[in-house]
Design a protein around this motif. Structure first.
Motif, short mmCIF file in Angstrom:
data_model
loop_
_atom_site.label_atom_id
_atom_site.label_comp_id
_atom_site.label_asym_id
_atom_site.label_seq_id
_atom_site.Cartn_x
_atom_site.Cartn_y
_atom_site.Cartn_z
N ALA A 110 1.62 -1.04 -0.13
CA ALA A 110 0.13 0.00 0.11
C ALA A 110 0.61 0.90 -0.09
O ALA A 110 0.53 2.08 -0.32
CB ALA A 110 -0.80 -0.25 1.29
N ARG A 112 2.06 1.67 -3.40
CA ARG A 112 1.57 2.53 -4.10
C ARG A 112 1.20 3.68 -4.22
O ARG A 112 0.88 4.26 -4.74
CB ARG A 112 -0.38 1.34 -4.49
N GLN A 113 0.49 3.93 -2.75
CA GLN A 113 0.73 5.68 -2.51
C GLN A 113 1.45 5.89 -2.82
O GLN A 113 1.68 7.26 -3.83
CB GLN A 113 0.66 5.79 -1.11
N SER A 141 3.38 5.55 -5.43
CA SER A 141 3.55 5.63 -7.10
C SER A 141 2.24 6.43 -7.49
O SER A 141 2.43 6.95 -8.67
CB SER A 141 3.76 4.42 -7.26
N GLY A 142 1.84 6.13 -6.42
CA GLY A 142 0.00 7.47 -7.22
C GLY A 142 1.06 8.80 -6.87
O GLY A 142 0.40 9.77 -8.20
N LEU A 157 1.24 1.45 -11.98
CA LEU A 157 0.13 0.83 -10.85
C LEU A 157 -2.04 0.39 -10.39
O LEU A 157 -1.46 -0.13 -9.78
CB LEU A 157 -0.56 2.88 -11.03
N LEU A 192 -0.25 -2.51 -9.40
CA LEU A 192 0.37 -2.33 -7.80
C LEU A 192 -2.08 -2.74 -7.09
O LEU A 192 -1.64 -3.34 -6.29
CB LEU A 192 0.38 -1.21 -7.39
N ASP A 193 -3.21 -2.47 -7.76
CA ASP A 193 -3.95 -2.45 -7.50
C ASP A 193 -4.14 -3.74 -7.31
O ASP A 193 -5.56 -4.07 -6.66
CB ASP A 193 -5.30 -1.45 -8.18
N LEU A 250 -2.33 -5.55 -4.60
CA LEU A 250 -3.57 -5.22 -3.27
C LEU A 250 -4.34 -5.80 -2.69
O LEU A 250 -5.17 -6.29 -2.08
CB LEU A 250 -3.34 -3.54 -3.42
#
Length: 160
Positions: A48, A51-52, A54-55, A78, A81-82, A85
């Motif tokens: 997570a 992911r954050q 990368s966002g 992304l 990664l989602d 997740l």
């Protein structure tokens, strides 16, 4: 009533021992399951965070002079990664479910052991009571016998 033995003997001691061993084994499984769930939680948290980050990088890239191909690549990363997740969340849920199942097994095993343990305590208390009564009866008999002898010896001394 028979005289109790000098040592308490519980007929279901082997059953109690087996239930204690089973409870300990399940407690070990619970520890293992809890560790696995904690590991899955840590992995999901790390994912997570990635992911954050990368966002945030993608958001900055939209404001900068970056090629469309690079933006599409970051969006695919992304999306990947989602998906990871979601898989990590499912894995965490499965491991937490396993923890709850093992916890239920442990509660059942503890109750089963406690039933036999309470029965042992009750039987031991009954044995102690019977043992105490037996000892008191023996002491009373001895005191009566001694009193009788002392009375006979005193009567024989007066006659002489």
């Amino acid at each position: 009533m028979t005289a109790p033995t000098s040592r308490f003997n519980f007929g279901l001691q082997r059953v109690l021992d087996l239930r204690q061993q089973r409870e300990q084994a399940i407690a070990g499984r619970l520890g293992t399951a809890a560790e696995a769930a904690a590991e899955a939680r840590e992995a999901m948290d790390a994912l997570a965070q990635v992911r954050q980050a990368s966002g945030a990088d993608l958001a900055r890239a939209h404001g900068a002079a970056v090629t469309i191909g690079a933006l599409h690549q970051q969006e695919r990363v992304l999306a990947s990664l989602d998906l990871h997740l979601v898989a990590a969340a499912e894995e965490l849920a499965a491991r937490e479910q396993r923890v709850e199942e093992v916890r239920g097994e442990l509660n059942t095993a503890m109750q089963a052991r406690r039933v036999i343990s309470r029965l042992r305590e009750k039987r031991e208390a009954e044995w102690r009571l019977a043992h105490t009564r037996s000892e008191r009866a023996a002491m009373d008999a001895l005191a009566i016998e001694r009193h009788g002898r002392a009375g006979e010896a005193g009567a024989a001394g007066e006659d002489a």
